[in-house]
Design a protein around this motif. Structure first.
Motif, PDB file in Angstrom:
ATOM      1  N   ILE A 477     -41.770 -23.442 -38.201  1.00 56.42           N
ATOM      2  CA  ILE A 477     -42.118 -23.699 -36.702  1.00 56.42           C
ATOM      3  C   ILE A 477     -41.770 -22.697 -35.843  1.00 56.42           C
ATOM      4  CG2 ILE A 477     -41.235 -25.437 -34.804  1.00 56.42           C
ATOM      5  CD1 ILE A 477     -40.976 -27.629 -36.900  1.00 56.42           C
ATOM      6  N   TYR A 478     -40.817 -21.925 -36.092  1.00 55.69           N
ATOM      7  CA  TYR A 478     -40.726 -20.908 -35.059  1.00 55.69           C
ATOM      8  C   TYR A 478     -41.643 -19.596 -34.975  1.00 55.69           C
ATOM      9  CZ  TYR A 478     -37.744 -17.581 -32.300  1.00 55.69           C
ATOM     10  OH  TYR A 478     -37.342 -16.655 -31.318  1.00 55.69           O
ATOM     11  N   ASN A 479     -42.355 -19.751 -36.233  1.00 49.24           N
ATOM     12  CA  ASN A 479     -43.391 -18.618 -36.385  1.00 49.24           C
ATOM     13  C   ASN A 479     -44.423 -19.148 -35.317  1.00 49.24           C
ATOM     14  OD1 ASN A 479     -42.220 -16.657 -37.941  1.00 49.24           O
ATOM     15  ND2 ASN A 479     -43.011 -17.390 -39.714  1.00 49.24           N
ATOM     16  N   ALA A 480     -44.835 -20.356 -35.475  1.00 48.89           N
ATOM     17  CA  ALA A 480     -45.873 -20.815 -34.637  1.00 48.89           C
ATOM     18  C   ALA A 480     -45.572 -20.893 -33.167  1.00 48.89           C
ATOM     19  CB  ALA A 480     -46.090 -22.471 -35.043  1.00 48.89           C
ATOM     20  N   TYR A 481     -44.389 -21.253 -32.751  1.00 48.09           N
ATOM     21  CA  TYR A 481     -43.828 -20.967 -31.546  1.00 48.09           C
ATOM     22  C   TYR A 481     -43.823 -19.527 -31.015  1.00 48.09           C
ATOM     23  CZ  TYR A 481     -39.705 -20.301 -28.360  1.00 48.09           C
ATOM     24  OH  TYR A 481     -38.870 -19.862 -27.467  1.00 48.09           O
ATOM     25  N   ARG A 482     -43.587 -18.547 -31.857  1.00 53.24           N
ATOM     26  CA  ARG A 482     -43.554 -17.077 -31.366  1.00 53.24           C
ATOM     27  C   ARG A 482     -44.888 -16.593 -31.166  1.00 53.24           C
ATOM     28  NH1 ARG A 482     -40.246 -13.465 -35.467  1.00 53.24           N
ATOM     29  NH2 ARG A 482     -41.779 -14.007 -36.607  1.00 53.24           N
ATOM     30  N   ARG A 483     -45.612 -17.138 -32.215  1.00 57.24           N
ATOM     31  CA  ARG A 483     -47.104 -16.557 -32.289  1.00 57.24           C
ATOM     32  C   ARG A 483     -47.715 -17.142 -30.615  1.00 57.24           C
ATOM     33  NH1 ARG A 483     -48.207 -18.209 -36.714  1.00 57.24           N
ATOM     34  NH2 ARG A 483     -49.236 -20.274 -36.404  1.00 57.24           N
ATOM     35  N   GLN A 484     -47.512 -18.422 -30.373  1.00 56.48           N
ATOM     36  CA  GLN A 484     -48.154 -18.841 -29.268  1.00 56.48           C
ATOM     37  C   GLN A 484     -47.589 -18.038 -28.256  1.00 56.48           C
ATOM     38  OE1 GLN A 484     -50.568 -20.585 -26.780  1.00 56.48           O
ATOM     39  NE2 GLN A 484     -50.498 -21.235 -28.985  1.00 56.48           N
ATOM     40  N   CYS A 485     -46.392 -17.717 -28.148  1.00 53.35           N
ATOM     41  CA  CYS A 485     -45.747 -16.920 -26.913  1.00 53.35           C
ATOM     42  C   CYS A 485     -46.535 -15.533 -26.918  1.00 53.35           C
ATOM     43  CB  CYS A 485     -44.217 -16.887 -27.178  1.00 53.35           C
ATOM     44  SG  CYS A 485     -43.188 -18.249 -27.032  1.00 53.35           S
ATOM     45  N   GLU A 486     -46.942 -14.832 -28.094  1.00 46.71           N
ATOM     46  CA  GLU A 486     -47.565 -13.803 -28.378  1.00 46.71           C
ATOM     47  C   GLU A 486     -48.841 -13.878 -27.711  1.00 46.71           C
ATOM     48  OE1 GLU A 486     -47.142 -12.793 -32.339  1.00 46.71           O
ATOM     49  OE2 GLU A 486     -45.383 -11.615 -32.154  1.00 46.71           O
TER      50      GLU A 486
END
Length: 682
Positions: A477-486
């Motif tokens: 989930i953190y990867n999906a969150y970070r990807r959206q932030c990118e």
């Protein structure tokens, strides 16, 4: 039937295990109080509990139900005690928390055992004390001390508070006997019985104290309504007591339906559920008295400290003598610092260190009940380590890999006993972070899973079961969150815009500050390992790669997304970073625009919700609420927001689906929309 001893009636609270103040117990207190007052042989009353608990406070299962407000409510019980024609003294052993302490505050005296602990934890549930503590406690111990006890939410020892004015006496022995002696004294001195409500406070000093505390509220406290409400209630101490009580009640009732209070009550409940295995997987745990930790780096040393603190024997194993010595010294330094800071007794630290053995010899694994591998995050390396573990660990030992992302099945298959293998994903620093993801492999035996969950409890962590999938629950989930932030960087935001918006929501740190802290090369290395399998049609943000190629690896190199001067972050990104980001936007054909904090927050939360829906549908999480526990305990998700699943359940369903579709459209190829129905209805 009353227990009368030498003319003193002893009313013992009886609602095991912690004497929570349910309606039946409140009713019983009033009935026995009335009986004692009607008995001419009774001179006074001792109110007590048992050795473990005077009372741990309100019965949380009654929250939001009619029984919570059914008379006698706690305020009524306390008012009856306070108005008693015979003196009532609380005899406190074990814990007196929340409503339990408020009950004691309504008595005419309080005697505590020296090992008793008292507190007002309502703030941790998004509430304030609702049965008079905001008005009585400051009159007993002063505004500053009362505010500290209520705003901190953590229990304090009776010894620590012995001189505060809260207790008439703190004793090492028979607390009921000491309370009975105080009752006899109060009954015989011919003076009005002391009442906390009668204490006098100067109105100007009350307001000055409240103003001073309000100025100290942190950003995270300001977004939680209970902290401001607590100060409003304390300000009411300048009013006559009954008016102050009315104000406290109004503030308490206004907080109960707030999203923050609902979220905090939800977390209180689901954290307890998360530690339980699904019924189909329950089995007796194997006994664990000693563990071996392979790898003496920061993670391995932290795991060893956690086990030593829990009273386990620990073997720390390394293949390099210098690395082993660094690990041993890291552990010794930890205990030295704890003692120096007054956080641990020297004898306890010495006993913990005495249970530690260090070795370069694999044969030592034979003595361990459980072996935890904590080496480099590389499949080939871990498989080789597990071949050696398999050759040396005793039959029946539990074998655990501490991996953050890797598939544990190929690791388990490196042994002849994959049924004994599971994942134990500790979070760094392992001796501090509470979350422990317990990973189930394809062949992991139920009693091995039970052992992993039990070990988490022994280590005083929050164990959560997760399926064996890339990143498990949290990192996925953190990867999906970070990807959206990118994505938002390419769309027009700067790193500080994203970080500020998300810390404004309540996250302890924003994603780009976190990346700098952990080191950008960690994610870069993982991206390079996945490059061969990445579909070129997917939206891929190369900003991090370019920063790493320029030597900007985060705090450790003095620059990452942010620059660092003397170890301190420069608040705005520099020209070099902005140039990389602007080039990324141009290559994507994006016209940059300003993103409002609300859009940043919502997009980040939507990304989490969508990934949560996907992984729950895949069976990676056993319960939707487990996802919220993982995000809160391991990733700094604001507790008062409940978690991404809880947040999604508060949203308008039509708008939520519309916004997720827009998120998918903007992400383009490769973005999979999750099915919300199982996530939101389970």
């Amino acid at each position: 039937m009353l227990d009368i001893r030498n003319g003193i009636a002893v009313i013992a609270l009886n609602n095991p295990p912690v004497n929570s103040l349910c309606h039946a117990l409140r009713e019983a207190i009033v009935q026995q109080l009335d009986a004692a007052l009607a008995d001419a042989t009774v001179r006074g009353i001792v109110l007590t509990g048992n050795e473990k608990a005077f009372s741990a406070g309100a019965d949380v299962t009654e929250f939001g139900t009619p029984r919570q407000l059914q008379e006698p409510i706690l305020r009524t019980v306390i008012a009856r005690i306070e108005a008693s024609s015979k003196p009532v003294v609380a005899a406190i052993a074990g814990v007196a928390l929340g409503g339990g302490l408020e009950l004691a505050l309504g008595c005419h005296g309080r005697v505590a055992h020296e090992k008793a602990r008292v507190g007002l934890p309502e703030i941790t549930l998004g509430l304030i004390p609702g049965a008079g503590a905001t008005q009585r406690l400051p009159r007993l111990i002063g505004m500053a001390a009362a505010h500290a006890l209520m705003s901190g939410g953590q229990p304090q020892g009776a010894r620590q508070l012995a001189q505060s004015g809260l207790f008439d006496d703190v004793v090492a022995g028979d607390v009921v006997g000491a309370a009975a002696a105080l009752v006899a004294k109060l009954a015989g001195n011919g003076q009005p019985y002391p009442r906390a409500r009668d204490g006098q406070l100067d109105a100007a000093e009350v307001q000055a104290a409240v103003d001073a505390q309000r100025a100290k509220l942190s950003a995270r406290q300001k977004v939680q309504p209970a902290y401001g409400a607590l100060l409003d209630a304390l300000a009411a101490c300048a009013l006559p007591f009954d008016e102050g009580m009315k104000k406290e009640r109004e503030l308490f009732l206004a907080l109960v339906p707030t999203t923050a209070a609902q979220a905090l009550r939800y977390q209180f409940k689901v954290e307890r559920e998360a530690t339980k295995l699904p019924a189909a997987l329950r089995a007796p745990a194997r006994e664990v008295r000693s563990i071996a930790v392979i790898g003496a780096g920061t993670m391995g040393s932290g795991i060893a400290i956690s086990a030593l603190d829990a009273g386990l024997a620990v073997l720390l194993l390394e293949q390099d003598a210098a690395a082993l010595e660094r690990g041993r010294q890291r552990i010794a330094d930890h205990y030295r610092d704890r003692v120096a800071a007054g956080k641990m007794a020297a004898q306890v630290a010495a006993a913990n260190e005495a249970r530690l053995q260090t070795s370069l010899e694999w044969e030592g694994l034979r003595q361990a009940d459980l072996v935890i591998e904590a080496v480099f995050e590389d499949m080939a390396v871990k498989q080789e380590v597990f071949r050696k573990i398999d050759a040396h660990a005793r039959a029946g030992a539990v074998l655990a890999t501490n991996t953050s992302y890797l598939d544990i099945d190929p690791i388990a298959e490196a042994t002849a006993r994959p049924q004994d293998v599971l994942g134990l994903h500790f979070f760094s620093p392992a001796n501090v972070m509470k979350l422990l993801e317990v990973v189930r492999g394809a062949k992991t035996a139920p009693d091995v899973l039970a052992t992993g969950m039990a070990l988490g409890a022994t280590l005083k962590k929050m164990p959560v079961l997760t399926g064996n999938a890339f990143g498990f629950i949290g990192n996925r989930i953190y990867n999906a969150y970070r990807r959206q932030c990118e994505f938002m960087l390419e769309d027009g935001a700067w790193p500080e815009d994203v970080d500020t918006a998300l810390t404004g929501l309540g996250f302890a740190m924003g994603p780009f500050a976190v990346a700098d802290l952990s080191g950008l090369d960690i994610a870069w290395r993982m991206r390079k390992a996945q490059a061969a399998t990445r579909d070129p049609r997917e939206r891929y943000v190369s900003i991090l790669d370019q920063l790493c190629e320029a030597g900007r690896l985060g705090r450790k190199t003095g620059a990452g997304y942010y620059a660092y001067v003397d170890g301190k972050q420069v608040k705005t990104t520099d020209a070099a970073v902005r140039d990389v980001i602007e080039q990324a936007s141009a290559q994507r054909g994006i016209t940059r625009r300003t993103l409002a904090p609300e859009e940043i927050q919502r997009r980040a939360l939507l990304a989490m919700v969508n990934e949560a829906a996907l992984l729950f549908a895949e069976g990676v999480a056993s319960r939707p609420s487990d996802i919220d526990v993982v995000l809160m305990q391991g990733y700094g998700f604001p507790r008062w927001e409940g978690g991404p699943v809880f947040w999604a359940r508060q949203q308008d369903r039509t708008q939520l689906e519309h916004d997720l579709q827009r998120l998918a459209d903007e992400a383009g190829f490769g973005f999979t929309l999750g099915n919300l129905d199982p996530l939101l209805s389970t």
